[in-house]
Design a protein around this motif. Sequence first.
Motif, short mmCIF file in Angstrom:
data_model
loop_
_atom_site.label_atom_id
_atom_site.label_comp_id
_atom_site.label_asym_id
_atom_site.label_seq_id
_atom_site.Cartn_x
_atom_site.Cartn_y
_atom_site.Cartn_z
N ILE A 1 -5.01 -14.28 47.75
CA ILE A 1 -4.23 -13.23 47.09
C ILE A 1 -5.15 -12.37 46.23
N LEU A 2 -4.97 -11.06 46.31
CA LEU A 2 -5.69 -10.15 45.42
C LEU A 2 -4.73 -9.67 44.33
N LEU A 3 -5.09 -9.95 43.08
CA LEU A 3 -4.31 -9.50 41.93
C LEU A 3 -4.93 -8.22 41.40
N ILE A 4 -4.17 -7.14 41.45
CA ILE A 4 -4.64 -5.82 41.03
C ILE A 4 -3.98 -5.48 39.69
N ALA A 5 -4.77 -5.32 38.67
CA ALA A 5 -4.24 -5.07 37.32
C ALA A 5 -4.32 -3.59 36.98
N THR A 6 -3.22 -3.07 36.40
CA THR A 6 -3.19 -1.66 36.01
C THR A 6 -2.79 -1.45 34.56
N GLY A 7 -2.58 -2.54 33.81
CA GLY A 7 -2.17 -2.41 32.41
C GLY A 7 -0.70 -2.75 32.25
N GLY A 8 -0.01 -1.99 31.41
CA GLY A 8 1.41 -2.23 31.18
C GLY A 8 1.67 -3.24 30.07
N THR A 9 2.94 -3.39 29.72
CA THR A 9 3.34 -4.29 28.63
C THR A 9 2.87 -5.72 28.88
N ASP B 1 -5.00 5.51 44.01
CA ASP B 1 -6.00 4.48 43.70
C ASP B 1 -5.49 3.09 44.05
N MET B 2 -4.23 2.82 43.73
CA MET B 2 -3.65 1.50 44.04
C MET B 2 -3.55 1.29 45.55
N ALA B 3 -3.03 2.30 46.23
CA ALA B 3 -2.89 2.18 47.68
C ALA B 3 -4.25 2.05 48.34
N GLN B 4 -5.23 2.77 47.84
CA GLN B 4 -6.59 2.68 48.38
C GLN B 4 -7.15 1.28 48.20
N THR B 5 -6.88 0.67 47.07
CA THR B 5 -7.37 -0.69 46.80
C THR B 5 -6.76 -1.69 47.79
N VAL B 6 -5.46 -1.56 48.03
CA VAL B 6 -4.82 -2.43 49.02
C VAL B 6 -5.42 -2.19 50.40
N TYR B 7 -5.56 -0.93 50.76
CA TYR B 7 -6.08 -0.58 52.09
C TYR B 7 -7.51 -1.10 52.28
N ASP B 8 -8.36 -0.91 51.29
CA ASP B 8 -9.76 -1.32 51.41
C ASP B 8 -9.91 -2.84 51.53
N ASP C 1 -4.28 -12.19 52.20
CA ASP C 1 -2.99 -12.43 52.84
C ASP C 1 -1.84 -11.75 52.11
N GLY C 2 -2.04 -11.40 50.86
CA GLY C 2 -1.02 -10.74 50.08
C GLY C 2 -1.61 -10.13 48.84
N PHE C 3 -0.83 -9.27 48.19
CA PHE C 3 -1.32 -8.52 47.03
C PHE C 3 -0.27 -8.54 45.92
N VAL C 4 -0.75 -8.70 44.69
CA VAL C 4 0.11 -8.62 43.51
C VAL C 4 -0.44 -7.54 42.60
N ILE C 5 0.42 -6.67 42.12
CA ILE C 5 0.01 -5.59 41.21
C ILE C 5 0.76 -5.76 39.90
N THR C 6 0.02 -5.90 38.79
CA THR C 6 0.67 -5.91 37.47
C THR C 6 0.75 -4.47 36.97
N PRO D 1 2.78 -8.79 52.30
CA PRO D 1 3.52 -8.50 51.07
C PRO D 1 2.65 -7.87 49.98
N VAL D 2 3.17 -6.80 49.39
CA VAL D 2 2.60 -6.21 48.19
C VAL D 2 3.67 -6.34 47.12
N VAL D 3 3.41 -7.13 46.09
CA VAL D 3 4.43 -7.45 45.10
C VAL D 3 4.02 -6.91 43.74
N ILE D 4 4.85 -6.05 43.19
CA ILE D 4 4.58 -5.44 41.89
C ILE D 4 5.43 -6.14 40.83
N THR D 5 4.80 -6.42 39.71
CA THR D 5 5.54 -7.06 38.63
C THR D 5 5.02 -6.61 37.28
N GLY D 6 5.75 -6.96 36.25
CA GLY D 6 5.38 -6.62 34.89
C GLY D 6 6.23 -7.45 33.95
#
Length: 333
Positions: free
Chosen positions: A4-12, A64-71, A77-82, A105-110
């Motif tokens: 799993i790739l965890l992609i962090a973008t900040g947020g609360t 940028d987020m979509a590019q990271t998933v694509y690259d 096997d899956g991606f999580v974006i905070t 699966p690309v799963v976004i959470t916060g």
Amino acid sequence: MKKILLIATGGTIACSDEGKGLTPHYNIDDLLERVPGVKDLCHITGKHILNIDSTNMNPKFWVDMAQTVYDNYNDYDGFVITHGTDTMAYTSSALTYMLKNINKPVVITGAQYSIEEFGTDARQNLSDAIRFALEDIAGVFIAFDGMIINGTRAMKVKTKSLDAFKSVNYPYISRIKYGKIYYDNDIHKNHQLKSDAELIFESSLCTNVLVLKLFPGIDPKIFDFIKKEYKGVIIESFGIGGIPFENFDITSKVKELIDSGVAVVVTTQCLEEGVDLEIYEVGKELARNKIIYANDMNTEAIVAKLMWTLGKSENIDEVKKLIETPVMGDCCY
């Protein structure tokens, strides 16, 4: 074990209060340390691409987020974006359209509360997102308060409560309780993996769009400005598709927009059940023109879809066709 790739973008979820209010602070290792057990489920790698409050989210960051998933698509096997909650539904919609034929699966959470706060929802949401990213399912989703929502159907409906997101006009994909995933079987079928799916990254977005909410007494002159400055407008009409046609005559202004080549999408201010321009006289009058029907899509998805569509074509007939064609369950009729 899956990767799993965890992609962090900040947020609360990643915020800390150092005396000046909550600001993004924690890195990926900090987040994972506070969610014990997830490293026993999978091999998880982190990539920190942004560190912003989601009120500052914009289409460039979507790319940028979509590019990271694509690259990294073939390596995981899956991606999580905070992500921050305020614009999460816009992002999940945008990624759905930009990552065409996504077959993982690309799963976004916060979270509503920082991961450092007592009683935070951050740990549970992140854990649920990682668990769902391990599933054999295709699409972009939001994981929040034990529920999994189709990425094009999510809306933030509460500012403080933990059940901040609602799936609008579409069943929840699944719920997660005590680490176990319970699917809506009928909906699950719509997100099954496809053996011949090839991921296509469509990064061209036209941001020259506007959302206009009608209100009693709105000055029709605003439409003259829109005609000169925008390529697309989303009109949040009254009820099932009501647009004023007497006194403050908005109907004729909408026709002028269409004639000038502006893509006009009509949706409703109501949360559920969508629009139907065939019910009232004024709606039938507009329907004979090149009005684009939002059907039962939510505004967050319409914004992203209109940007994506105008990035592909400026031909209004083609734009209308693309907007009105369902993508990953974003509209039901």
